[in-house]
Design an enzyme around this catalytic site. Sequence first.
Site, PDB file in Angstrom:
ATOM      1  N   SER A 153       0.838  -1.200   0.000  1.00  0.00           N
ATOM      2  CA  SER A 153       0.000   0.000   0.000  1.00  0.00           C
ATOM      3  C   SER A 153       0.866   1.240   0.000  1.00  0.00           C
ATOM      4  CB  SER A 153      -0.904   0.016   1.236  1.00  0.00           C
ATOM      5  OG  SER A 153      -1.572   1.251   1.358  1.00  0.00           O
ATOM      6  N   TYR A 167      -3.061  -1.787   9.843  1.00  0.00           N
ATOM      7  CA  TYR A 167      -2.983  -1.942   8.392  1.00  0.00           C
ATOM      8  C   TYR A 167      -1.599  -1.552   7.874  1.00  0.00           C
ATOM      9  CZ  TYR A 167      -4.072  -1.192   3.435  1.00  0.00           C
ATOM     10  OH  TYR A 167      -4.075  -1.223   2.064  1.00  0.00           O
TER      11      TYR A 167
END
Length: 260
Positions: A153, A167
């Site tokens: 990400s 995350y």
Amino acid sequence: MTDSDSFSPATFSLAGRVAVVTGGARGIGARVAAVLAEAGATVIVADIDYTGAQRTAAAFVEGGLAAHAVCVDVSDESSVMAFCVNLVSEHGTPWLLVNNAGLQDREVLFKETVAQWDRINAVNARGAFLMTRELGQAMAIAGGGGRIVNIASNVLRGSLIKGEAAYAASKGALLALSSVSAFELSEHAITVNTILPGSVFTPGSMGSRGPQLEGPALRQAPFGLVDGRQIGTAVLFFALPISRGITNQALAVDAGFSIS
């Protein structure tokens, strides 16, 4: 220059090769799987949502592409091991593994629970480790080389919103796993690379739970939202046989976020 280095339409083909995409039932995974199937690969749409995986694979087959749906829980070691054994037995050793399966739920740091942390890291980090361990070993034993692409990400480059402690940590672990895997698997002609997607409109992102969205990731990038097929194109680049000299690289597909 060898024949395999010569430029031709076949340079961009994965015909005759098996590609596994975890979390392939929807969102980024389904778009990545579509690009790979269109490039000629037999795509294994692997997802804990078996009904969704079947629907996605069926759509590919209806379009004249090669795809199969398989149910796997990447966070569960026994599920991953059974999946990999059956995969090699039924379809042969895969050329490409795309570790895409992931969770995106958020919680602010002071309220994050161990259970929330473990749930996200079990899928995003441990799942990729298990899949890499098992299929990386299968590729090594087969001796034909291979490709592994991890979908991390752009949070790792500052595209943050509040509540992403678990995350972001899981994606940081995935990037580190890429580096170590690239080193250890290079002797088997297996490359490992990472893609850092920017903001993507997907069912997973829109359905994620957490605090109100707030942070630099909300600013408008020059090219807007990232489309999943753009991520699929980046995966295809890393997956091509001619890309054998490219490993341990991280490519941001972020619509220009870094210059916004």
